[in-house]
Write a protein that holds these residues in place. Structure first.
Motif, PDB file in Angstrom:
ATOM      1  N   PRO A 133      46.657  43.146  41.839  1.00 61.70           N
ATOM      2  CA  PRO A 133      47.772  43.181  40.887  1.00 61.70           C
ATOM      3  C   PRO A 133      48.870  44.197  41.223  1.00 61.70           C
ATOM      4  N   GLU A 159      44.077  34.173  36.976  1.00 59.84           N
ATOM      5  CA  GLU A 159      45.439  34.597  36.593  1.00 59.84           C
ATOM      6  C   GLU A 159      46.338  33.421  36.205  1.00 59.84           C
ATOM      7  N   ARG A 194      54.724  40.754  37.783  1.00 60.50           N
ATOM      8  CA  ARG A 194      53.272  40.596  37.870  1.00 60.50           C
ATOM      9  C   ARG A 194      52.855  39.132  37.995  1.00 60.50           C
ATOM     10  N   ASN A 252      37.432  37.754  37.896  1.00 62.53           N
ATOM     11  CA  ASN A 252      37.056  39.144  38.181  1.00 62.53           C
ATOM     12  C   ASN A 252      35.724  39.273  38.914  1.00 62.53           C
ATOM     13  N   SER A 282      43.548  49.266  44.319  1.00 61.03           N
ATOM     14  CA  SER A 282      42.257  48.588  44.268  1.00 61.03           C
ATOM     15  C   SER A 282      42.113  47.877  42.932  1.00 61.03           C
ATOM     16  N   ARG A 283      41.110  47.010  42.849  1.00 58.85           N
ATOM     17  CA  ARG A 283      40.768  46.424  41.564  1.00 58.85           C
ATOM     18  C   ARG A 283      40.081  47.505  40.724  1.00 58.85           C
ATOM     19  N   PHE A 319      37.927  52.971  39.598  1.00 62.25           N
ATOM     20  CA  PHE A 319      37.201  53.909  38.731  1.00 62.25           C
ATOM     21  C   PHE A 319      36.102  54.641  39.519  1.00 62.25           C
ATOM     22  N   LYS A 335      41.978  56.421  34.771  1.00 67.68           N
ATOM     23  CA  LYS A 335      43.152  56.095  33.960  1.00 67.68           C
ATOM     24  C   LYS A 335      42.951  54.762  33.256  1.00 67.68           C
ATOM     25  N   VAL A 347      44.585  51.972  31.459  1.00 72.04           N
ATOM     26  CA  VAL A 347      45.917  51.435  31.234  1.00 72.04           C
ATOM     27  C   VAL A 347      45.998  50.950  29.780  1.00 72.04           C
ATOM     28  N   GLN A 392      41.960  46.062  26.817  1.00 69.88           N
ATOM     29  CA  GLN A 392      41.949  44.726  27.417  1.00 69.88           C
ATOM     30  C   GLN A 392      40.577  44.418  27.994  1.00 69.88           C
ATOM     31  N   ILE A 429      37.991  47.421  29.377  1.00 70.25           N
ATOM     32  CA  ILE A 429      38.123  48.312  30.532  1.00 70.25           C
ATOM     33  C   ILE A 429      37.564  49.696  30.183  1.00 70.25           C
ATOM     34  N   TYR A 489      51.854  53.244  34.858  1.00 63.43           N
ATOM     35  CA  TYR A 489      50.862  53.080  35.927  1.00 63.43           C
ATOM     36  C   TYR A 489      51.360  52.090  36.987  1.00 63.43           C
ATOM     37  N   TYR A 490      51.859  50.943  36.522  1.00 61.09           N
ATOM     38  CA  TYR A 490      52.266  49.895  37.469  1.00 61.09           C
ATOM     39  C   TYR A 490      53.781  49.753  37.589  1.00 61.09           C
ATOM     40  N   ASP A 520      50.195  42.804  30.912  1.00 58.20           N
ATOM     41  CA  ASP A 520      48.742  42.642  31.047  1.00 58.20           C
ATOM     42  C   ASP A 520      48.233  41.400  30.330  1.00 58.20           C
TER      43      ASP A 520
HETATM   44  N1  UDP Z   1      43.203  49.086  35.036  1.00 56.62           N
HETATM   45  C1  UDP Z   1      43.056  50.324  34.438  1.00 56.62           C
HETATM   46  N2  UDP Z   1      43.024  51.440  35.257  1.00 56.62           N
HETATM   47  C2  UDP Z   1      43.079  51.365  36.625  1.00 56.62           C
HETATM   48  C3  UDP Z   1      43.198  50.081  37.233  1.00 56.62           C
HETATM   49  C4  UDP Z   1      43.259  48.950  36.404  1.00 56.62           C
HETATM   50  O1  UDP Z   1      42.964  50.445  33.222  1.00 56.62           O
HETATM   51  O2  UDP Z   1      43.019  52.416  37.292  1.00 56.62           O
HETATM   52  C5  UDP Z   1      43.248  47.880  34.176  1.00 56.62           C
HETATM   53  C6  UDP Z   1      44.390  46.902  34.463  1.00 56.62           C
HETATM   54  O3  UDP Z   1      45.551  47.263  33.769  1.00 56.62           O
HETATM   55  C7  UDP Z   1      43.808  45.594  33.958  1.00 56.62           C
HETATM   56  C8  UDP Z   1      42.310  45.735  34.214  1.00 56.62           C
HETATM   57  O4  UDP Z   1      42.070  47.125  34.427  1.00 56.62           O
HETATM   58  O5  UDP Z   1      44.004  45.444  32.587  1.00 56.62           O
HETATM   59  C9  UDP Z   1      41.807  44.938  35.403  1.00 56.62           C
HETATM   60  O6  UDP Z   1      42.576  45.247  36.514  1.00 56.62           O
HETATM   61  P1  UDP Z   1      42.320  44.660  37.965  1.00 56.62           P
HETATM   62  O7  UDP Z   1      43.318  45.314  38.883  1.00 56.62           O
HETATM   63  O8  UDP Z   1      40.897  44.815  38.359  1.00 56.62           O
HETATM   64  O9  UDP Z   1      42.644  43.089  37.941  1.00 56.62           O
HETATM   65  P2  UDP Z   1      43.063  41.982  36.852  1.00 56.62           P
HETATM   66  O10 UDP Z   1      41.827  41.666  36.075  1.00 56.62           O
HETATM   67  O11 UDP Z   1      44.148  42.530  35.984  1.00 56.62           O
HETATM   68  O12 UDP Z   1      43.497  40.837  37.697  1.00 56.62           O
END
Ligand code: UDP
Length: 348
Positions: free
Chosen positions: A84, A123, A149, A181, A198-199, A204, A215, A217, A222, A263, A297-298, A304
């Protein structure tokens, strides 16, 4: 050995899904040709006589890709940027690789009459408000153009539509799948010092390991459904096997609807899991969690998805597949791999 119908070309074989799928196929005696820029995830696969690795930059040398497509039976087209943070940082690179390259692959499969197994994405459903996303019925809901996004989602949706059209009007044999995911040891490099690249699960884990704050987000409310890679590969192997043509012309969500966590919950699960490794307990005990706005952050081009739950009725009824691995077991595999250096490939 070259058994007709069992020669598989994996484009993007060194990636997270590609490397696991390659190994799964080799263990089932398929002949596999893997294409990628590098092969560091393919050490186990390289031990098989029925595996060939070809180092090709698909954007520079499509002629070579075309020759390989001609020689195989099934193409699994996994080359894509699927992180993302990249959708907002470099949407043009995402477009060039994810769209332009894959259109070439699709058209070449049509030209030579090859079956394509194509990764769409969870997505594509975007901000759909359905309780569970249905492959045929759910609306695909994207944000405005300045919310960059959505470029990845939009590209994948267009590719899905193109494949569907070629299937309907020109007889392309296809299966589309939508991963929700996927997580596993080789998702991203836990050691890389790249905040936001990273994902979430690897980010984390990286932060805990390096005493950086986790962090969340927008507070981490979510939710996502986390799917262990081996479950995903199990489903993909059934798709590729295609018993009695059951996967032809189908779209399958591949996800684990019962493993839905916010999250914030994911952060808590990871911190607890770290405490089980004596060498790392102190890092988990001192882990700090902070909240941060998505726009900070992004950047402002981010938007989101609040919830993302798959309906897996199709995969259950047509393929006889269900996921088996809960998140805590998945996290244990991930941390055993990264913290203890255990070989993950042994568990497929
Ligand atoms: N996220 C977060 N902190 C981070 C990285 C991601 O809170 O350091 C959140 C991000 O905003 C999203 C969720 O974790 O809501 C999953 O993010 P990911 O990048 O794994 O992929 P997505 O599921 O959004 O495609």
């Amino acid at each position: 050995m070259n058994v007709s119908g069992r020669r598989i070309l994996i484009l993007g074989a060194n990636g997270f899904i590609g490397s696991s799928l390659t190994l799964g196929l080799l263990r089932k005696n398929y002949d596999v040709v893997g294409v990628d820029l590098s092969d560091f995830n393919l050490n186990e696969s390289k031990k098989f006589a029925n595996f060939l690795f070809r180092k090709i930059d698909v954007l520079q040398n499509f002629d070579e890709v075309e020759s390989l497509i001609k020689e195989c039976d099934i193409v699994v087209a996994l080359v894509a940027i699927a992180v993302p943070s990249m959708y907002v940082k470099n949407p043009i690179a995402v477009y060039n690789l994810d769209y332009e390259h894959n259109v070439q692959v699709i058209k070449t499969c049509v030209q030579y009459g090859k079956r394509i197994v194509f990764p769409s994405t969870s997505e594509v459903y975007g901000m759909c408000s359905d309780k569970a996303f249905d492959e045929r019925l759910s609306q695909l809901v994207l944000g405005s153009i300045e919310k960059e996004r959505w470029i990845y989602s939009c590209i994948k949706q267009m590719l899905d539509r193109l494949i569907w059209a070629y299937g309907k009007h020109e007889g392309l044999q296809f299966t589309i799948f939508r991963p929700f995911n996927f997580i596993g040891p080789k998702l991203d490099n836990i050691k890389a010092q790249q905040e936001g690249a990273s994902r979430v699960i690897t980010q984390f884990a990286h932060n805990i390991l390096n005493s950086k704050p986790i962090k969340l987000v927008d507070g981490g409310f979510q939710k996502r459904c986390f799917t262990f890679i081996d479950d995903g590969i199990d489903c993909l192997l059934k798709i590729i096997e295609n018993k009695n043509g059951c996967a032809d012309g189908q779209i399958f969500n591949i996800g684990n609807p019962t493993e839905e966590y916010s999250i914030k919950e994911l952060a808590d699960i990871l911190i607890s899991a770290f405490k089980e490794y004596p060498e790392y307990t102190h890092l988990a005990e001192n882990a700090e969690i902070v909240s941060m706005a998505g726009s900070e952050y992004y950047g402002k081009a981010y938007e989101d998805v609040g919830r993302r739950v798959p309906s897996i009725a199709n995969a259950k009824s047509i393929l006889g597949w269900s996921p088996k691995t809960d998140i805590r077991t998945a996290v244990k595999y991930i941390l055993d791999y990264h913290l203890l250096g255990k070989d993950y490939e042994a568990c497929i």
